[in-house]
Write a protein that holds these residues in place. Structure first.
Motif, PDB file in Angstrom:
ATOM      1  N   ALA A 168       0.787  -1.268  -0.038  1.00 40.36           N
ATOM      2  CA  ALA A 168      -0.002   0.140  -0.075  1.00 40.36           C
ATOM      3  C   ALA A 168       0.854   1.310  -0.002  1.00 40.36           C
ATOM      4  CB  ALA A 168      -0.757  -0.198   1.313  1.00 40.36           C
ATOM      5  N   LEU A 169       2.032   1.558   0.914  1.00 38.59           N
ATOM      6  CA  LEU A 169       2.772   2.611   1.001  1.00 38.59           C
ATOM      7  C   LEU A 169       3.520   2.781  -0.366  1.00 38.59           C
ATOM      8  CD1 LEU A 169       3.839   2.325   4.635  1.00 38.59           C
ATOM      9  CD2 LEU A 169       2.533   4.109   3.551  1.00 38.59           C
ATOM     10  N   LYS A 170       3.842   1.568  -0.989  1.00 46.83           N
ATOM     11  CA  LYS A 170       4.862   1.778  -2.165  1.00 46.83           C
ATOM     12  C   LYS A 170       4.027   2.252  -3.431  1.00 46.83           C
ATOM     13  CE  LYS A 170       8.489   1.066  -4.756  1.00 46.83           C
ATOM     14  NZ  LYS A 170       7.992   1.498  -5.950  1.00 46.83           N
ATOM     15  N   MET A 171       2.888   1.709  -3.343  1.00 40.35           N
ATOM     16  CA  MET A 171       1.887   2.214  -4.262  1.00 40.35           C
ATOM     17  C   MET A 171       1.578   3.856  -4.232  1.00 40.35           C
ATOM     18  SD  MET A 171      -1.482   0.349  -5.291  1.00 40.35           S
ATOM     19  CE  MET A 171      -0.674  -1.289  -5.763  1.00 40.35           C
ATOM     20  N   ALA A 172       1.142   4.050  -3.085  1.00 40.96           N
ATOM     21  CA  ALA A 172       0.900   5.640  -2.661  1.00 40.96           C
ATOM     22  C   ALA A 172       2.073   6.395  -2.857  1.00 40.96           C
ATOM     23  CB  ALA A 172       0.316   5.564  -1.277  1.00 40.96           C
ATOM     24  N   GLN A 173       3.112   5.844  -2.430  1.00 41.59           N
ATOM     25  CA  GLN A 173       4.544   6.828  -2.791  1.00 41.59           C
ATOM     26  C   GLN A 173       4.686   7.198  -4.129  1.00 41.59           C
ATOM     27  OE1 GLN A 173       8.251   4.996  -1.134  1.00 41.59           O
ATOM     28  NE2 GLN A 173       8.707   6.814  -0.828  1.00 41.59           N
ATOM     29  N   ASP A 174       4.586   6.071  -5.103  1.00 36.13           N
ATOM     30  CA  ASP A 174       4.862   5.998  -6.425  1.00 36.13           C
ATOM     31  C   ASP A 174       3.689   6.996  -7.025  1.00 36.13           C
ATOM     32  OD1 ASP A 174       6.751   4.305  -6.154  1.00 36.13           O
ATOM     33  OD2 ASP A 174       5.678   2.577  -7.017  1.00 36.13           O
ATOM     34  N   ALA A 175       2.483   7.143  -6.536  1.00 40.44           N
ATOM     35  CA  ALA A 175       1.422   7.979  -7.143  1.00 40.44           C
ATOM     36  C   ALA A 175       1.587   9.425  -6.641  1.00 40.44           C
ATOM     37  CB  ALA A 175       0.265   7.383  -6.901  1.00 40.44           C
ATOM     38  N   ALA A 176       2.112   9.534  -5.488  1.00 39.79           N
ATOM     39  CA  ALA A 176       2.254  10.854  -4.960  1.00 39.79           C
ATOM     40  C   ALA A 176       3.606  11.562  -5.590  1.00 39.79           C
ATOM     41  CB  ALA A 176       2.778  10.732  -3.260  1.00 39.79           C
ATOM     42  N   ALA A 177       4.381  10.701  -6.067  1.00 42.21           N
ATOM     43  CA  ALA A 177       5.553  11.287  -6.814  1.00 42.21           C
ATOM     44  C   ALA A 177       5.169  11.979  -7.962  1.00 42.21           C
ATOM     45  CB  ALA A 177       6.727  10.169  -7.180  1.00 42.21           C
TER      46      ALA A 177
END
Length: 567
Positions: free
Chosen positions: A355-364
């Motif tokens: 979840a965090l990896k996916m959200a971090q990639d989107a936030a980038a």
């Protein structure tokens, strides 16, 4: 886009008063002559259908038919499963017509056949089905909205411009006019199209769908300044609306204008409204059926995929929900929302790393919603300082930050031990939303726990409870406030009520144990503390309880953080 169920609320109709199993004709039954493994497959299909797993149900019913032979009742169930699974071509072939099939399923079957006939490009045949007697309540509205688009497919210009009507149906009135505006524009009757668009967007709270449609019309007419003014007016009321903001940016940039929807795309759009109506009336299976029909007409209808994903998530079909959330593509206005929902799906499945990896990639990407989602997930995983940092970057770009961002950052600051910063954010947010019970509860409890502003804080917590009298978490805050103020009798009264409402909450049970101890009910206190250990408490609460039970000296004094109701 604003949540469709909220936006359509003033237009919702009273749908059929069916139980979930009756919505599309499902009913448990014995099929004569079906034995052994065939009947077992049939029962398994019924169970999957009742759980909202259409794809699994369809497979079981197909197996039952193969092993036990076809009949009207089995065909009825197989049709329903195919619709809910999104296999509309198969559902149209299975549309029940026999005497044993339920009337509600036969009516939906006619609507499904009408849509599938449109997909095949047979507009005249589709129009005949959609305007025929076979489509009765509650599908008349959907059929009426689709009929002009079928007429357009058949080349019947006059028929396509007839505004649909169903007596007393405000959804058909509104979205029929929207469809009429598109179809007027399609035949280059621009003045009449604009009259409809203006009527739909001229009220105090027009729907996003109408604003975007009128704005796109203005852009296609090379009236970009007018389109920007329309978008600006909408954004003044909804500044965080990412889809309208994207439309405004497109109009300003002079990029290629949005094309007119194809006939299938237009037909798919008008089905979103009756789908939302059914969902608002708690007719989830019918709502899902309409969404599947919309997606059969236009598989790129992103808001429909998001709604399907939400329904599948609630039904517990994680595979189907993730598939739906994965459909919006990078660059689409719905992509950030879809990725947020997908990330939370993994978080809820206790896979926080994904979840965090996916959200971090989107936030980038820099997208506002994606960055807020990342901050929320960091906070959900106790990474409070990082969450506050992300929110600071988001807030720094807003001259007048939204109170919800300040509240979220205030929580992150408080949990990471940065109380002065937390207090500042919470007070600023409360000035914007002075009656918000969550804010009142959080800041009030924080002050009481710290022994500050006690009279004011107690009043704030009381106000929060008055607004949410069934919130166990807020009543717990009130009880704990009395505990800290030394009124242990009132603390017990409130905490007992909180435990009744939230029996499985370890922190509330721990608080009640402390209050029992203070009023001399020590056996009951020890019982409550032992119960806490069975409720999967976090390490802080577990250590506190074990220390009290081991020492036999009771609580030394509360040391806890204020909690957000529901967490």
């Amino acid at each position: 886009m604003r949540h469709l169920l909220v936006a359509f609320a003033p237009l919702l109709l009273v749908a059929a008063c069916a139980t979930p199993s009756e919505e599309v004709g499902w009913r448990p039954t014995m099929i004569d002559g079906m034995g052994g493994s065939a009947y077992g497959a049939f029962l398994a299909g019924q169970g999957a259908l009742n759980d909202g797993n259409g794809a699994e149900a369809a497979a079981y019913f197909e197996r039952a038919e193969t092993e036990g032979g076809a009949n009207d009742l089995l065909r009825d169930h197989a049709f329903t499963a195919a619709v809910l699974a999104g296999d509309i071509a198969k559902a149209a072939a299975l549309a029940p017509e026999g005497e044993e099939a339920s009337e509600s399923t036969k009516r939906l079957g006619q609507l499904v056949k009408g849509v599938e006939t449109m997909v095949q490009g047979k507009g005249k045949d589709a129009h005949a089905i959609l305007t025929g007697d076979g489509i009765g309540f509650p599908h008349r509205g959907a059929a009426a909205l689709l009929a002009p688009w079928a007429a357009a497919m058949a080349g019947d210009v006059d028929g396509s411009l007839v505004r649909p009507e169903v007596r007393g149906d405000r959804v058909v009135d509104y979205f029929g006019q929207l469809g009429q505006a598109y179809l007027y524009e399609r035949v280059r009757r621009f003045d009449e199209a604009e009259t409809d668009y203006k009527a739909l967007t001229g009220g105090d709270n027009p729907l996003d769908m109408a604003i975007l449609a009128y704005g796109a019309f203005l852009e296609r007419r090379d009236r970009r300044a007018d389109a920007v003014a329309l978008y600006d007016k909408a954004l003044a009321a909804q500044p965080s609306d990412a889809i309208i903001a994207a439309a405004r940016l497109r109009a300003l940039s002079g990029r290629s204008t949005p094309p007119m929807p194809t006939l299938r795309q237009g037909a798919a759009q008008v089905l979103i409204a009756p789908a939302a109506t059914m969902l608002g009336a708690k007719q989830d299976q019918l709502g899902l059926a309409y969404l599947r029909l919309s997606l059969r007409l236009d598989p790129t209808r992103n808001e429909a995929w998001l709604m399907v994903g939400d329904l599948m998530e609630v039904a517990g079909d994680t595979t189907a929900s993730r598939d739906a959330y994965s459909r919006p593509k990078l660059g689409s206005p719905e992509f950030a929302t879809a990725r947020a929902k997908l990330a939370w799906s993994y978080q809820n499945a206790k896979q926080p790393e994904i979840a965090l990896k996916m959200a971090q990639d989107a936030a980038a990407s820099g997208d506002h919603e994606a960055r807020v989602t990342y901050a929320d997930l960091l906070r959900a995983n106790d990474r409070y300082a990082e969450s506050a940092q992300v929110l600071t970057e988001v807030i720094g770009k807003n001259a007048d930050p939204d109170w919800r961002l300040l509240y979220a950052r205030g929580v992150a600051y408080e949990r990471s031990g940065q109380w002065p910063s937390a207090e500042r954010d919470l007070q600023t947010a409360l000035r914007q939303r002075p009656e918000d019970p969550e804010l009142l509860n959080y800041l009030g409890y924080s002050w009481i726990d710290r022994g500050e502003h006690l009279a004011e804080a107690l009043g704030m917590v009381k106000k929060a409870v008055a607004a949410n009298p069934q919130s166990g978490a807020m009543i717990d805050s009130l009880g704990w406030a009395y505990y800290r103020l030394g009124d242990y009798k009132k603390a017990v009264e409130n905490l007992e009520q909180a435990v009744e409402l939230e029996a499985g909450d370890p922190e509330i049970n721990n608080h009640l144990g402390d209050a029992y101890w203070r009023v001399g009910r020590r056996t009951e206190a020890e019982f409550q503390w032992r119960r806490v250990l069975t409720l999967d408490p976090d390490e802080r609460i577990k250590a506190d309880v074990e220390a009290k039970l081991t020492s036999g000296l009771g609580p030394k004094g509360p040391a806890t953080s204020p909690r957000i109701a529901g967490q």
